[in-house]
Design an enzyme around this catalytic site. Structure first.
Site, mmCIF file in Angstrom:
data_model
loop_
_atom_site.group_PDB
_atom_site.id
_atom_site.type_symbol
_atom_site.label_atom_id
_atom_site.label_comp_id
_atom_site.label_asym_id
_atom_site.label_seq_id
_atom_site.Cartn_x
_atom_site.Cartn_y
_atom_site.Cartn_z
ATOM 1 N N CYS A 119 32.550 -3.410 -21.830
ATOM 2 C CA CYS A 119 33.136 -1.910 -22.060
ATOM 3 C C CYS A 119 34.048 -1.479 -20.848
ATOM 4 O O CYS A 119 34.682 -0.452 -21.131
ATOM 5 C CB CYS A 119 32.099 -0.968 -21.971
ATOM 6 S SG CYS A 119 30.569 -1.108 -23.169
ATOM 7 N N HIS A 252 33.549 5.990 -18.620
ATOM 8 C CA HIS A 252 33.139 5.204 -19.937
ATOM 9 C C HIS A 252 32.052 6.169 -20.662
ATOM 10 O O HIS A 252 31.035 6.741 -20.011
ATOM 11 C CB HIS A 252 32.560 3.954 -19.570
ATOM 12 C CG HIS A 252 32.102 3.199 -20.616
ATOM 13 N ND1 HIS A 252 32.555 3.494 -22.048
ATOM 14 C CD2 HIS A 252 30.758 2.646 -20.822
ATOM 15 C CE1 HIS A 252 31.795 2.672 -22.834
ATOM 16 N NE2 HIS A 252 30.616 2.158 -22.173
ATOM 17 N N ASN A 282 29.094 5.061 -27.939
ATOM 18 C CA ASN A 282 29.589 4.216 -27.040
ATOM 19 C C ASN A 282 30.503 3.231 -27.865
ATOM 20 O O ASN A 282 30.021 2.365 -28.509
ATOM 21 C CB ASN A 282 28.570 3.520 -26.225
ATOM 22 C CG ASN A 282 28.916 2.453 -25.318
ATOM 23 O OD1 ASN A 282 30.420 2.165 -25.306
ATOM 24 N ND2 ASN A 282 28.265 2.058 -24.372
HETATM 25 O O1 UT7 Z 1 28.269 0.611 -21.844
HETATM 26 C C1 UT7 Z 1 26.951 0.151 -21.339
HETATM 27 C C2 UT7 Z 1 26.062 0.266 -22.715
HETATM 28 N N1 UT7 Z 1 24.774 0.153 -22.468
HETATM 29 C C3 UT7 Z 1 24.164 1.485 -22.037
HETATM 30 O O2 UT7 Z 1 24.842 2.379 -21.779
HETATM 31 C C4 UT7 Z 1 22.653 1.577 -21.860
HETATM 32 C C5 UT7 Z 1 22.152 2.341 -20.903
HETATM 33 N N2 UT7 Z 1 20.895 2.837 -20.953
HETATM 34 C C6 UT7 Z 1 20.515 3.774 -21.643
HETATM 35 O O3 UT7 Z 1 21.398 4.674 -21.907
HETATM 36 C C7 UT7 Z 1 18.906 4.162 -21.799
HETATM 37 O O4 UT7 Z 1 18.228 3.322 -21.046
HETATM 38 C C8 UT7 Z 1 18.609 4.363 -23.116
HETATM 39 C C9 UT7 Z 1 19.057 5.483 -23.825
HETATM 40 C C10 UT7 Z 1 19.072 3.058 -23.910
HETATM 41 C C11 UT7 Z 1 16.985 4.634 -23.231
HETATM 42 O O5 UT7 Z 1 16.652 5.675 -22.498
HETATM 43 P P1 UT7 Z 1 15.553 5.589 -21.571
HETATM 44 O O6 UT7 Z 1 15.396 6.946 -21.008
HETATM 45 O O7 UT7 Z 1 15.894 4.457 -20.613
HETATM 46 O O8 UT7 Z 1 14.217 5.125 -22.407
HETATM 47 P P2 UT7 Z 1 13.306 4.035 -22.265
HETATM 48 O O9 UT7 Z 1 13.923 2.665 -22.488
HETATM 49 O O10 UT7 Z 1 12.839 4.163 -21.058
HETATM 50 O O11 UT7 Z 1 12.553 4.167 -23.422
HETATM 51 C C12 UT7 Z 1 11.298 5.144 -23.424
HETATM 52 C C13 UT7 Z 1 10.727 5.226 -24.899
HETATM 53 C C14 UT7 Z 1 10.049 4.138 -25.077
HETATM 54 O O12 UT7 Z 1 8.855 4.330 -25.649
HETATM 55 P P3 UT7 Z 1 7.380 4.097 -24.591
HETATM 56 O O13 UT7 Z 1 7.542 2.704 -24.292
HETATM 57 O O14 UT7 Z 1 7.533 5.103 -23.755
HETATM 58 O O15 UT7 Z 1 6.380 4.363 -25.882
HETATM 59 C C15 UT7 Z 1 10.821 3.519 -26.014
HETATM 60 O O16 UT7 Z 1 10.134 2.461 -26.937
HETATM 61 O O17 UT7 Z 1 11.572 5.526 -26.013
HETATM 62 C C16 UT7 Z 1 11.327 4.424 -26.964
HETATM 63 N N3 UT7 Z 1 12.624 4.308 -27.755
HETATM 64 C C17 UT7 Z 1 13.007 5.005 -28.642
HETATM 65 N N4 UT7 Z 1 12.445 5.965 -29.171
HETATM 66 C C18 UT7 Z 1 13.063 6.454 -30.375
HETATM 67 C C19 UT7 Z 1 13.755 3.486 -27.447
HETATM 68 N N5 UT7 Z 1 14.585 3.583 -28.160
HETATM 69 C C20 UT7 Z 1 14.425 4.669 -29.100
HETATM 70 C C21 UT7 Z 1 15.030 5.247 -30.041
HETATM 71 N N6 UT7 Z 1 14.198 6.220 -30.783
HETATM 72 N N7 UT7 Z 1 16.105 4.842 -30.472
#
Ligand code: UT7
Length: 331
Positions: A119, A252, A282
């Site tokens: 990215c 970004h 993104n």
């Molecule tokens: O250019 C770079 C590209 N990448 C990025 O920018 C990614 C950077 N990371 C992020 O933006 C965030 O980490 C995410 C948006 C991907 C995830 O947000 P988070 O607040 O870090 O959530 P998490 O990974 O800690 O997950 C929280 C919960 C989990 O469930 P449990 O374990 O708490 O029961 C996940 O399984 O949310 C769950 N989860 C979802 N729920 C609904 C993960 N993805 C989803 C989803 N919908 N799409």
């Protein structure tokens, strides 16, 4: 790598952007995986994104952006002697998308190559073009940043599916009388590379191709919030400037929480921060030029403005660039 512009004034004289027509809402994705509009908006700020049609590839999206950039810059397409295309989703590995675009757009004298920096690709590419223009190796460059990430998304993986979208931007870079790029800071950490990777895309896992992107979201989140701040601070420090000298901040467009965190840490007030992640998700290398186009359209990028662009992404990579806008530049 960090460096000040060496006295050569190189600016952006044309800008074009393009996104595919197909709008995909969070509600559409909630029909494919276990997610919801509310979760996606709360955790990312994204409401919708664009996905290419089945037969649409990177150059189909980049071409209209490049044509618009060339029209705005004026002059003949044949005067372009460098085409750089920053992408992780080229039409194919070779021929390169930059070579295909140079051919289609009528640039027989152009050197053309693709550049892979996740990215951060657009920021890397404008730094590369700056260097070649400032040294006199070339005179007019077309720099494309774009991706069709929908092609490498696993439709069963909610952790990546909801984040990404397709889009491209293109700029013409050339010498200008006033203003122009002031400096760049670029970096990479391959040790963290497996936090965001496409393992089946090259010679390492050639026998077990797996065409989908994989990500450790939490690791990338921590990395992103750190480098968006450190890269911008290092560059401003190198240039003897402070964040108060920045008029427009274009990070970004990965996630609204990452953007808000970086802006707060840097001390950039909300009115200077460009955000369009809600409309496009993104778009990887397309993200910064798409946001730059919005900031020109809403009047924030205007002559005299110092515009800070900072990217981060797969590699892991990061990069910042500061440019002073002038009347000669894209409007
Ligand atoms: O250019 C770079 C590209 N990448 C990025 O920018 C990614 C950077 N990371 C992020 O933006 C965030 O980490 C995410 C948006 C991907 C995830 O947000 P988070 O607040 O870090 O959530 P998490 O990974 O800690 O997950 C929280 C919960 C989990 O469930 P449990 O374990 O708490 O029961 C996940 O399984 O949310 C769950 N989860 C979802 N729920 C609904 C993960 N993805 C989803 C989803 N919908 N799409």
């Amino acid at each position: 790598m960090i460096g000040k512009a060496n006295g050569a004034r190189i600016g952006i004289t044309g800008l074009g952007v393009h996104v595919p027509a197909k709008v995909v809402t969070n509600h559409d994705l909630a029909k494919l995986v276990d997610t919801s509009h509310e979760w996606i908006v709360e955790r990312t700020g994204i409401h919708e994104r664009r996905f290419a049609e089945q037969g649409e590839a990177l150059t189909d999206i980049a071409r209209p952006a490049a044509i618009r950039a060339l029209e705005q810059a004026g002059g003949e397409p044949s005067s372009i002697d460098l085409v750089l295309c920053a992408t992780v989703t080229p039409d194919m590995m070779f021929p390169t998308s930059s070579a295909l675009l140079a051919d289609e757009l009528g640039m027989p004298d152009a050197a053309a190559f693709d550049l892979l920096a996740g990215c951060t690709g657009f920021v890397y590419a404008i730094a590369q073009a700056y260097g070649m223009l400032a040294s006199g190796l070339c005179r007019r460059a077309l720099v494309v940043g774009g991706d069709v990430l929908s092609k490498i998304l696993d439709l069963d993986d909610r952790s990546t599916l909801v984040l990404f979208g397709d889009g491209a931007g293109a700029v013409v870079m050339e010498p200008v009388e006033r203003g122009g790029f002031l400096g760049f800071e670029l970096g990479a950490d391959g040790g963290g590379g497996e936090s965001l990777w496409l393992p089946g895309s090259g010679s390492r896992h050639f026998d077990e191709p797996d065409k989908f992107v994989k990500m450790n979201g939490r690791e990338v989140y921590k990395f992103a919030t750190r480098v968006l701040v450190s890269s911008a601070e290092k560059l401003l420090d190198e240039l003897g400037l402070t964040v108060d000298d920045v008029d427009v901040y274009i990070p970004h467009q990965a996630n609204i929480r990452i953007i808000d965190h970086a802006a707060r840490k840097l001390g950039v007030p909300p009115e200077k921060v460009v955000i369009n992640v809600q409309r496009y998700g993104n778009t990887s290398s397309g993200s910064i030029p798409l946001a730059l186009a919005d900031a020109i359209a809403d009047g924030r990028v205007r002559p005299g403005a110092k515009v800070l662009m900072t990217g981060m992404g797969a590699g892991l990579t990061w990069g910042s660039s500061l440019i002073e806008w002038t009347e000669e530049m894209a409007a």
